[in-house]
Design an enzyme around this catalytic site. Structure first.
Site, short mmCIF file in Angstrom:
data_model
loop_
_atom_site.label_atom_id
_atom_site.label_comp_id
_atom_site.label_asym_id
_atom_site.label_seq_id
_atom_site.Cartn_x
_atom_site.Cartn_y
_atom_site.Cartn_z
N TYR A 139 4.15 4.16 6.78
CA TYR A 139 3.10 3.63 5.90
C TYR A 139 2.94 4.61 4.75
CZ TYR A 139 -1.39 1.19 5.17
OH TYR A 139 -2.44 0.47 4.66
N ARG A 192 2.17 -5.07 -7.90
CA ARG A 192 1.39 -3.82 -7.95
C ARG A 192 1.50 -3.17 -6.57
NH1 ARG A 192 -1.82 -1.85 -4.90
NH2 ARG A 192 -3.47 -3.37 -4.90
N LYS A 210 2.84 -3.09 6.79
CA LYS A 210 1.50 -3.56 7.19
C LYS A 210 1.58 -4.28 8.53
CE LYS A 210 -0.97 -2.52 3.39
NZ LYS A 210 -2.26 -1.86 3.31
N GLU A 282 -1.35 -9.08 -0.34
CA GLU A 282 -1.20 -7.64 -0.46
C GLU A 282 -0.51 -7.25 -1.75
OE1 GLU A 282 -2.24 -5.60 2.40
OE2 GLU A 282 -2.19 -4.14 0.77
N ASP A 283 -1.10 -6.33 -2.45
CA ASP A 283 -0.48 -5.70 -3.62
C ASP A 283 -0.03 -6.69 -4.70
OD1 ASP A 283 -1.11 -3.49 -2.18
OD2 ASP A 283 0.89 -2.61 -2.15
N ASP A 305 -6.25 -7.86 1.15
CA ASP A 305 -6.44 -6.55 1.75
C ASP A 305 -6.94 -5.52 0.74
OD1 ASP A 305 -6.19 -4.72 3.89
OD2 ASP A 305 -4.25 -4.06 3.15
N ASP A 306 -6.43 -5.61 -0.48
CA ASP A 306 -6.78 -4.60 -1.50
C ASP A 306 -8.21 -4.79 -2.01
OD1 ASP A 306 -4.07 -3.37 -1.67
OD2 ASP A 306 -3.59 -5.44 -2.16
N ASN A 447 -3.10 5.27 -3.92
CA ASN A 447 -1.92 5.56 -3.09
C ASN A 447 -0.64 5.43 -3.91
OD1 ASN A 447 -3.38 5.82 -0.62
ND2 ASN A 447 -3.69 3.62 -0.69
O1 LIG Z 1 -1.17 0.37 1.55
C1 LIG Z 1 -2.06 1.25 1.52
O2 LIG Z 1 -1.89 2.39 1.91
C2 LIG Z 1 -3.42 0.87 1.02
C3 LIG Z 1 -3.34 -0.26 0.09
O3 LIG Z 1 -3.47 -1.40 0.47
C4 LIG Z 1 -2.91 0.01 -1.28
O4 LIG Z 1 -2.93 1.17 -1.73
O5 LIG Z 1 -2.54 -0.96 -1.94
MG LIG Z 2 -2.37 -2.74 -0.73
#
Ligand SMILES: O=C([O-])CC(=O)C(=O)O
Ligand SMILES: [Mg+2]
Length: 591
Positions: A139, A192, A210, A282-283, A305-306, A447
């Site tokens: 991760y 992103r 994830k 996600e992202d 999630d973000d 991150n």
């Molecule tokens: O993935 C991770 O560590 C946390 C997160 O969702 C991100 O930074 O987009």
């Molecule tokens: Mg994320």
């Protein structure tokens, strides 16, 4: 050859066996016990396990040297393995030694991914038993580097790729995936990836990572997890120029073309897996993330999630920190650096919590929260040019152009970095926080580590050891003036596995904001006096499975309360129920 295999706890669902794979023997049935969720309880089930050479190459069932003498006899494995018989514990010990011998984090990552492809249960056993050590490998931060180099490190593709080429055929593409009973999908379009920007198709590392956490930390069966990358092109010129780039070689599709593909995907998912499949966005980039969430949250079981996962984990840390800071959330002033998905998502959930707990109207609660973006403090005089998700945060104030000015004038007690831009909490900024607050609360959430707004060391030294510090990516404990400080990891990894598991076990059909508050509450309640004494506002990740069971139970409880749960009757003890449903990676006996 025995054809019926032992009933087991923690059954693993159907597994597709290549019907042509008859090397060294046939195909056998494995019977298992009750499965995790309601839809899986409907029919008695069987799993087929291939024998011989094929069994050794089936990651779902391979045990390597841990096949017993009897299993080696009954499954045509004689001669295909060296004579030694190992235990799973010994295998874990050996692999940890081998992983620790690599100095380069990416080598550890590749070793873990290869293990996942070779022996899934051992992969999860390793991850669960060594969660604090291996989370940074599978991760953040290492997964970020893995995505940047994805094209060159992978020999075998993982997850499902859906590109513009598959337009009109997405349902067929879903049917190509070997597993049919899917409970959780994590999907990205790679625009992103963490704070690393547009990585196009190479973003696949994120859904894969994830979902590994969904199983290891949350207890969802690996075979019920589906990682998806939607490829509509990339605007990353470096990737487009790279002859080895694995994705579509074109600029990103936008507008109708983009939304039509997403619409086809979302309806195919519902058609193929039913309405209880959870889709985690996600992202995605800001300009699509909010719109996709708004569009699908009333018709599908989705969350972002973000926006929401991060919000829930940060809120938990803030609630826990009140034990150290005193007062209630409403007594604090919050300043964000970064007004995208995470910043505005967290801000909104804090306002909701304040408003729920105090009866202060939401509009009023929002006034305790200020956001700075790349143009400075967001204020009402800038309203016209603001994206819609920033508008609720445009309070009346004179414009301030820098973060430092904003800290000095707004005087926040809590500073939260969600900008995706590293090193932006400079010495001046952190010292200004320390000048205003006895115990400044500083969260550097971007991150991976390279994008963190400041390091743990900086936060502690620049505040003379007074900061309460958390970050999105992990930092080691830091020694300052003879005292050890343990930074918290305010990462959505604390929340999404338990949140998702709670939705799955209750058969929820929608995600509601109150479930995010319930998840936060459960996480915050896991911080004990012993943790507070060490300045911690998150519990240790080593206990994450127990924590996830509590989060899942709280979320499921909320789903029942809101009438959104379909798994009836409601189990009396939801924590016990959640624990009993969790996937465990202990080997099963094939005798
Ligand atoms: O993935 C991770 O560590 C946390 C997160 O969702 C991100 O930074 O987009
Ligand atoms: Mg994320």
């Amino acid at each position: 050859m025995e054809s019926r295999l032992k009933r087991e706890k923690d059954a693993d669902g159907e597994s597709v066996v290549d019907p042509t794979s008859t090397v060294g023997g046939g195909v056998e049935d494995v019977y298992g016990e009750d499965r995790a969720s309601e839809d899986l309880l409907v029919t008695p089930w069987t799993v087929s396990v291939a024998s011989g050479y094929t069994l050794l190459r089936d990651p779902h069932h391979n045990k390597g040297l841990a096949f017993t003498e009897r299993e080696r006899d009954s499954h045509y494995l004689r001669g295909l393995l060296p004579p030694a018989v190992s235990t799973q514990e010994l295998q874990v010990k050996k692999l940890m030694q081998s992983i620790r011998s690599y100095d380069v984090p990416l080598h550890k990552y590749v070793a873990m991914m290869e293990l996942q492809e070779r022996n899934e249960r051992l992969f999860y056993k390793l991850l669960i038993d060594n969660v604090e050590e291996l989370l940074p490998v599978v991760y953040t931060p290492t997964v970020g580097e893995a995505c940047q180099k994805y094209g060159s490190i992978f020999k075998r593709p993982q997850g499902l790729y859906i590109s513009l080429k598959e337009k009109g055929k997405i349902l067929e593409v879903l049917k190509n995936w070997p597993e049919r009973s899917i409970q959780v999908i994590v999907v990205t379009d790679g625009e992103r990836i963490l704070g690393l920007g547009d990585l196009g198709c190479q973003g696949m590392g994120i859904p894969v990572g994830k979902l590994a956490l969904y199983s290891a930390l949350g207890g969802v069966r690996p075979s019920a997890c589906l990682p998806v990358t939607i490829d509509v092109g990339t605007n990353n010129q470096k990737l487009l120029d790279d002859e080895f780039y694995i994705g579509l070689r074109q600029k990103r599709a936008t507008g109708k073309e983009y939304y039509d593909l997403l619409e086809e995907f979302m309806s195919a998912v519902k058609q193929n897996y039913g309405e209880k499949v959870l889709v985690q966005f996600e992202d995605f980039a800001n300009h699509n993330a909010f719109e996709l969430l708004a569009k699908y949250k009333t018709s599908h079981l989705v969350f972002n999630d973000d926006i929401q996962g991060t919000a829930s984990v940060v809120l938990a840390g803030l609630v826990a920190s009140l034990k150290l800071l005193g007062g209630s959330l409403a007594d604090h002033t919050f300043l964000f650096f970064g007004a995208g998905e995470a910043g505005t998502g967290i801000a909104e959930l804090i306002a909701l919590e304040i408003s729920t707990k105090t009866n202060i109207p939401l509009e009023e609660a929002r006034k305790k929260i200020w956001l700075v973006d790349s143009k400075g403090l967001i204020v009402s005089s800038r309203k016209e040019s603001l994206q819609h998700f920033k508008k609720p945060w445009a309070h009346d104030h004179k414009p301030l152009s820098t973060l430092l000015d904003a800290v000095k004038v707004i005087k926040p007690s809590v500073l939260i970095g969600t900008s995706g831009v590293g090193k932006t909490f400079t010495k001046d900024v952190v010292e200004a926080m320390a000048a205003i607050n006895e115990r400044p609360l500083i969260m550097a959430l971007s991150n991976p580590t390279s994008q963190a707004e400041c390091t743990a060391e900086q936060a502690y030294t620049w505040t003379e050891g007074r900061a309460i510090f958390s970050s999105g990516s992990p930092f080691d404990p830091y020694e300052y003036n003879g005292k050890s400080f343990i930074p918290g990891q305010a990462n959505n990894a604390y929340i999404f596995p338990g949140l998702g598991f709670g939705l799955v076990i209750s058969g929820a059909i929608r995600v509601h904001d109150e479930m995010l508050l319930a998840a936060s509450e459960a996480l915050a309640s896991e911080v004990t006096q012993e943790h507070y004494e060490k300045g911690m506002i998150y519990p240790p990740l080593a206990n994450i499975r127990k924590i996830s069971a509590h989060i899942a139970a709280n979320v499921a409880g909320k789903a029942y309360e809101l009438g959104l749960a379909t798994r009836l009757p409601r189990p009396a003890d939801l924590v016990k129920y959640a624990e009993s449903c969790m996937y465990t990676p202990i080997y099963r006996s094939y005798i």
